[in-house]
Write an enzyme that holds these catalytic residues in place. Structure first.
Site: not given
Ligand SMILES: *Cc1c(COP(=O)(O)O)cnc(C)c1O
Length: 420
Positions: A56, A58, A201, A227, A230, A236
């Protein structure tokens, strides 16, 4: 030692062990072409399966609510420093459990309930968290949308017009199914013209940005999320970046104690490992190959008479439209799946079918590129994709192609039996 501390997974829970074994085999035998998926290195997985899962922590490095955090501090700081070096930014929060959590924290930090946001329409390539109705971002805030034109591209003049009309507090740019480079500089001009915060994003293209193979959101965006699993090829999870100290402070409070409890230190350790891989000179080669491979994919599909939204790709993915074909995205998804190619059905601009049927598929190159495949393999696979789509009812052909592709895949083994 009691039996729990001494047994291996196989001895302790053969049911789960054998399911994992089957998943490993699935990932090895099939051709993974879902644009948002990738293969992390065994080193990343080792860190993720480490004793840090027990801890933990936090709070943030050197400001924890628990004792015994000295090594958690070290590993989280390492992840922060590496991310800040990769993306050339001052403030990084590596604690978001996912991309959606990261986006939730940005809104929570910078908006009040009911405030206006402007994001890309989900059906035009945006993400659920960019203001979509069934998502918290569309329920807690007043969401407006921009999309793509008939040519499949964002028209920045149109976005400017929409922004001037709706006067959003935040403009969100970045997408989940958009094959063209996103012009953060143009988005900044739009945000400045209406006094909005620019939120980029980069969940899908982060790995390319890290390699200099896609325009960077810095110095234009006020806040950036991604993220880590990807194109970035890590565990993840999510991450938030900024060069604005005031925003960064608000974000930290929004993540903890605002939205999350204890950080996943084992995942943060794995993020640090992935970031070291991204800092390696080889990362540039990988990212260039990702783009070269998706380019071949687009070229072959076009040559064989398939309609690609926006007419090609600048990044790691291709969006194929079946609006002019007698079958749906779902039909294509199933037929390709039967031949061992994993993709996802996807809404395309102007789609008349439901999100469960759709008129398109999204195909990406990052995962197969991670397995070592290059233009030669992508040309073969792209032609097989067309063979399958040309004969979408011919199950025997799909089975035959499946056999051939399994053989191809077997020459590009990424994990061995000791990898779990
Ligand atoms: C995949 C994605 C997310 C979300 O990611 P998660 O880990 O699945 O919650 C947010 N924004 C964009 C543009 C994405 O492609």
């Amino acid at each position: 030692m009691d039996f729990i501390t001494s047994a291996t997974l196989k001895e302790s829970d053969n049911e789960v062990f054998s399911i994992i074994e089957k998943e490993l085999e699935r990932q090895t035998r099939h051709l993974e072409m879902i644009a948002s998926e990738n293969f992390t290195s065994p080193a990343v997985m080792e860190a993720m399966g480490s004793v840090f899962t027990n801890k933990y922590a936090e709070g943030y490095p050197n400001k924890r609510y628990y004792g015994g955090c000295e090594f958690a501090d070290q590993v989280e700081q390492l992840a922060i420093d590496r991310a800040s070096q990769i993306f050339n930014c001052k403030f990084v929060n590596v604690q978001p459990h996912s991309g959606s959590q990261a986006n939730g924290a940005v809104y929570a930090a910078l908006l009040n309930a009911g405030d206006k946001i402007l994001g890309m329409d989900l059906s035009h390539g945006g993400h659920l968290t960019h203001g979509s109705k069934p998502n918290f971002s569309g329920q807690n805030y007043q969401a407006f949308y921009y999309g793509v034109e008939l040519d499949g591209r964002i028209n920045y003049d149109k976005v400017m017009e929409i922004a001037k009309i709706c006067q959003p507090k935040i403009i969100v740019c970045g997408a989940s199914a958009y094959a063209r480079e996103i012009d953060f500089k143009k988005f900044k001009e739009i945000a400045d013209a209406v006094g909005a915060i620019l939120f980029a994003d980069i969940a899908h293209v982060a790995g390319l940005v890290a390699a200099g193979e896609h325009q960077s959101p810095f110095p234009y965006a006020d806040v950036v999320t991604t993220t880590t699993h990807k194109t970035l090829r890590g565990p993840r999870g999510g991450m938030i970046m900024s060069n604005n100290e005031e925003i960064a402070k608000k974000i930290n409070s929004a993540i903890f104690p605002g939205l999350q409890g204890g950080p996943l230190i084992h995942v943060i350790a794995a993020k640090a490992v992935a970031f070291k891989e991204v800092l390696d000179p080889k990362w540039k080669e990988y990212s260039k190959q990702v783009k070269a491979n998706s380019k071949i994919l687009a070229e072959v599909l076009i040559k064989r008479g398939y309609d690609i939204v926006s007419g090609g790709t600048d990044n790691h993915l291709v969006l194929v439209s079946f609006l002019n074909k007698p079958f749906s995205g779902k039909d294509a998804d199933i037929a390709l799946g039967n031949a061992g190619i994993t993709v996802n059905k996807n809404i395309v601009p102007g789609d008349t079918r439901s999100p469960f049927i759709t008129s398109g598929i999204r195909i990406g190159s990052p995962a197969l590129t991670a397995r070592g495949m290059k233009e030669k393999e992508f040309e073969i696979i792209s032609n097989k994709i067309c063979d399958i789509l040309d004969s979408i009812e011919d199950k025997e052909l799909h089975k035959k192609i499946n056999k051939e592709l399994e053989e191809l895949a077997s020459n590009f083994v990424i994990y061995n039996q000791s990898t779990y």
